[in-house]
Write a protein that holds these residues in place. Structure first.
Motif, mmCIF file in Angstrom:
data_model
loop_
_atom_site.group_PDB
_atom_site.id
_atom_site.type_symbol
_atom_site.label_atom_id
_atom_site.label_comp_id
_atom_site.label_asym_id
_atom_site.label_seq_id
_atom_site.Cartn_x
_atom_site.Cartn_y
_atom_site.Cartn_z
ATOM 1 N N LEU A 77 1.024 -0.955 -0.296
ATOM 2 C CA LEU A 77 -0.619 -0.029 0.399
ATOM 3 C C LEU A 77 1.212 0.958 0.155
ATOM 4 O O LEU A 77 0.259 2.260 -0.709
ATOM 5 C CB LEU A 77 -0.947 -0.233 0.993
ATOM 6 C CG LEU A 77 -1.992 -0.616 0.895
ATOM 7 C CD1 LEU A 77 -3.256 -0.622 2.465
ATOM 8 C CD2 LEU A 77 -2.910 -0.953 -0.056
ATOM 9 N N TYR A 78 1.678 1.418 0.726
ATOM 10 C CA TYR A 78 2.377 2.263 1.225
ATOM 11 C C TYR A 78 3.617 3.120 0.201
ATOM 12 O O TYR A 78 4.155 3.753 0.765
ATOM 13 C CB TYR A 78 3.087 2.413 2.470
ATOM 14 C CG TYR A 78 0.986 3.221 3.357
ATOM 15 C CD1 TYR A 78 0.116 4.174 2.597
ATOM 16 C CD2 TYR A 78 0.696 1.978 4.261
ATOM 17 C CE1 TYR A 78 -1.406 4.402 3.551
ATOM 18 C CE2 TYR A 78 -0.603 2.342 4.525
ATOM 19 C CZ TYR A 78 -1.596 3.153 4.119
ATOM 20 O OH TYR A 78 -2.537 3.134 5.266
ATOM 21 N N LYS A 79 4.398 1.640 -0.055
ATOM 22 C CA LYS A 79 5.895 2.134 -0.040
ATOM 23 C C LYS A 79 5.703 2.534 -2.322
ATOM 24 O O LYS A 79 4.970 1.626 -2.963
ATOM 25 C CB LYS A 79 6.783 0.624 -0.728
ATOM 26 C CG LYS A 79 6.857 -0.569 0.530
ATOM 27 C CD LYS A 79 7.964 1.243 1.431
ATOM 28 C CE LYS A 79 8.026 0.126 3.033
ATOM 29 N NZ LYS A 79 9.196 1.055 3.748
ATOM 30 N N ASN A 80 6.185 3.568 -2.088
ATOM 31 C CA ASN A 80 6.944 4.310 -3.876
ATOM 32 C C ASN A 80 7.549 3.279 -4.175
ATOM 33 O O ASN A 80 7.805 2.074 -4.036
ATOM 34 C CB ASN A 80 7.272 5.396 -3.603
ATOM 35 C CG ASN A 80 6.998 6.495 -3.168
ATOM 36 O OD1 ASN A 80 5.699 6.211 -2.728
ATOM 37 N ND2 ASN A 80 7.842 7.372 -2.343
ATOM 38 N N HIS A 81 6.607 2.874 -5.385
ATOM 39 C CA HIS A 81 7.300 2.165 -6.629
ATOM 40 C C HIS A 81 7.768 3.589 -7.985
ATOM 41 O O HIS A 81 7.325 3.863 -7.696
ATOM 42 C CB HIS A 81 6.382 1.226 -6.698
ATOM 43 C CG HIS A 81 4.806 1.473 -7.132
ATOM 44 N ND1 HIS A 81 4.306 1.801 -6.624
ATOM 45 C CD2 HIS A 81 4.114 1.047 -8.570
ATOM 46 C CE1 HIS A 81 2.738 1.828 -7.468
ATOM 47 N NE2 HIS A 81 3.790 2.078 -8.574
ATOM 48 N N THR A 82 8.516 2.458 -8.631
ATOM 49 C CA THR A 82 8.309 2.791 -9.930
ATOM 50 C C THR A 82 7.543 2.249 -10.924
ATOM 51 O O THR A 82 7.152 0.908 -11.168
ATOM 52 C CB THR A 82 10.112 2.439 -11.045
ATOM 53 O OG1 THR A 82 10.222 1.488 -11.239
ATOM 54 C CG2 THR A 82 11.233 3.429 -10.135
ATOM 55 N N CYS A 83 7.314 3.194 -12.103
ATOM 56 C CA CYS A 83 6.339 3.422 -13.025
ATOM 57 C C CYS A 83 7.169 4.307 -14.205
ATOM 58 O O CYS A 83 7.589 4.313 -14.282
ATOM 59 C CB CYS A 83 4.900 3.496 -12.494
ATOM 60 S SG CYS A 83 4.937 4.743 -12.902
ATOM 61 N N ARG A 84 6.122 3.514 -15.497
ATOM 62 C CA ARG A 84 6.591 4.983 -16.860
ATOM 63 C C ARG A 84 6.391 5.580 -16.713
ATOM 64 O O ARG A 84 5.038 5.728 -16.092
ATOM 65 C CB ARG A 84 6.325 3.586 -17.986
ATOM 66 C CG ARG A 84 7.429 2.514 -17.663
ATOM 67 C CD ARG A 84 7.989 1.847 -19.046
ATOM 68 N NE ARG A 84 8.693 1.079 -19.568
ATOM 69 C CZ ARG A 84 9.937 0.578 -19.431
ATOM 70 N NH1 ARG A 84 11.142 2.146 -19.152
ATOM 71 N NH2 ARG A 84 10.144 -0.300 -19.360
ATOM 72 N N ASN A 85 6.729 7.115 -17.641
ATOM 73 C CA ASN A 85 6.686 7.740 -17.627
ATOM 74 C C ASN A 85 6.204 8.071 -18.770
ATOM 75 O O ASN A 85 7.184 7.869 -19.959
ATOM 76 C CB ASN A 85 7.648 9.284 -17.559
ATOM 77 C CG ASN A 85 7.016 10.544 -17.556
ATOM 78 O OD1 ASN A 85 5.533 10.724 -18.408
ATOM 79 N ND2 ASN A 85 8.346 11.627 -17.160
ATOM 80 N N TYR A 86 4.500 7.786 -19.440
ATOM 81 C CA TYR A 86 3.856 7.593 -20.711
ATOM 82 C C TYR A 86 4.359 9.220 -21.566
ATOM 83 O O TYR A 86 3.990 9.412 -22.905
ATOM 84 C CB TYR A 86 2.704 7.895 -20.445
ATOM 85 C CG TYR A 86 1.351 9.062 -19.792
ATOM 86 C CD1 TYR A 86 1.433 8.492 -18.972
ATOM 87 C CD2 TYR A 86 1.396 10.086 -20.150
ATOM 88 C CE1 TYR A 86 0.095 9.872 -18.056
ATOM 89 C CE2 TYR A 86 0.608 10.727 -19.712
ATOM 90 C CZ TYR A 86 -0.260 10.607 -19.445
ATOM 91 O OH TYR A 86 -1.054 11.384 -18.812
ATOM 92 N N SER A 87 4.905 10.185 -20.794
ATOM 93 C CA SER A 87 5.288 11.718 -21.661
ATOM 94 C C SER A 87 6.849 11.326 -22.180
ATOM 95 O O SER A 87 7.343 11.875 -23.039
ATOM 96 C CB SER A 87 5.345 12.616 -20.821
ATOM 97 O OG SER A 87 6.356 12.336 -19.853
ATOM 98 N N ASP A 88 7.670 9.930 -21.456
ATOM 99 C CA ASP A 88 8.693 9.421 -21.933
ATOM 100 C C ASP A 88 9.130 8.190 -21.333
ATOM 101 O O ASP A 88 9.175 7.752 -20.683
ATOM 102 C CB ASP A 88 9.932 10.211 -20.894
ATOM 103 C CG ASP A 88 11.007 10.002 -21.376
ATOM 104 O OD1 ASP A 88 11.617 9.059 -22.553
ATOM 105 O OD2 ASP A 88 12.431 10.414 -21.319
ATOM 106 N N PRO A 89 8.057 6.832 -22.348
ATOM 107 C CA PRO A 89 7.966 5.756 -22.203
ATOM 108 C C PRO A 89 9.525 5.259 -21.930
ATOM 109 O O PRO A 89 9.406 3.861 -21.225
ATOM 110 C CB PRO A 89 7.760 5.034 -23.604
ATOM 111 C CG PRO A 89 6.811 6.968 -24.286
ATOM 112 C CD PRO A 89 7.897 7.434 -23.593
ATOM 113 N N SER A 90 10.618 5.256 -22.170
ATOM 114 C CA SER A 90 12.415 5.114 -21.608
ATOM 115 C C SER A 90 12.648 5.311 -20.260
ATOM 116 O O SER A 90 13.755 4.625 -19.856
ATOM 117 C CB SER A 90 13.361 5.485 -22.440
ATOM 118 O OG SER A 90 13.491 7.348 -22.756
ATOM 119 N N ALA A 91 11.503 6.752 -19.369
ATOM 120 C CA ALA A 91 12.089 6.752 -18.398
ATOM 121 C C ALA A 91 11.807 5.807 -17.386
ATOM 122 O O ALA A 91 10.036 6.161 -17.355
ATOM 123 C CB ALA A 91 11.815 8.329 -17.928
#
Length: 223
Positions: A77-91
């Motif tokens: 629930l509370y841990k931040n995680h990473t996801c793709r930035n759809y304005s820059d799919p490689s990031a």
């Protein structure tokens, strides 16, 4: 001037869980749940650990007698995680904590008030309140079966953007004259406002507000 724009996150399906056992669902409600799951409009909040006992894909399988499962629940629930930035799919960028989108679903409301539904008190209900999660009555899912959105977020989670607001204003103007009260019709309130063992309503809403304020104060840091 000179400030970095906020990253645009790839939208994700919300996590949900039932306040009662999945086996207690009537057949029509079970079909509704499976329809949303099949379309990927939300995901069940589950431990998916090797030792969990799960008889249904909709079961809430955390064992809170286990320290491991308790920590796992909070970390999901509370841990931040990473996801793709759809304005820059490689990031890959830090994504908002899933608790902001997660909501619990009640299937056995006792009655409804103008503030929302009143339901039995249970461990899962108290858990959802303590975590600051939105709690909705199953009527929200029944009414949303024809929705066209990619994900089914809880009421009030996603703000209406300017374009949507303009479109809604146009629809309201076109509807004038079709009925004496067409513009004054209020949306149904599908939120749970409390439980049968307390006279104080809107506890879930206050708890959620405090949770969101903590996130804002800590800039989405771990809670």
């Amino acid at each position: 001037d000179g400030e970095e724009p906020e990253p645009a996150f790839e939208p994700e399906p919300p996590l949900v869980f039932l306040l009662s056992a999945a086996s207690t669902l009537v057949a029509s409600d079970s079909r509704i749940m499976r329809k949303f799951l099949k379309k990927g409009q939300f995901q069940m909040l589950q431990s998916n650990s090797s030792g969990s006992e799960k008889s249904s894909e909709m079961d809430f399988d955390f064992n809170f007698d286990s320290e491991v499962d308790s920590h796992l629940f909070l970390s999901i629930l509370y841990k931040n995680h990473t996801c793709r930035n759809y304005s820059d799919p490689s990031a890959l960028v830090p994504a908002p904590a899933p608790a902001k989108l997660c909501y619990a679903i009640s299937t056995d409301a006792e009655y409804q008030t103008c503030d929302g539904y009143i339901i039995p008190r249970s461990f899962r209900y108290l858990l959802a309140v303590a975590c600051g999660l939105t709690i909705v009555d199953f009527s929200f899912l029944r009414k949303s079966t024809s929705m066209k959105d990619k994900f089914l977020y809880s009421p009030g989670t996603v703000k209406v953007d300017a374009d949507d607001e303009a479109a809604q204003t146009k629809r309201r103007k076109r509807s004038r004259g079709r009925g004496a009260h067409s513009d004054d019709k209020k949306e149904d309130n599908h939120l749970v406002a409390g439980d049968v063992e307390t006279m104080e309503l809107l506890g879930p809403q206050r708890s959620r507000q405090r949770m969101l304020e903590r996130f804002d104060d800590s800039d989405d840091a771990d809670v």
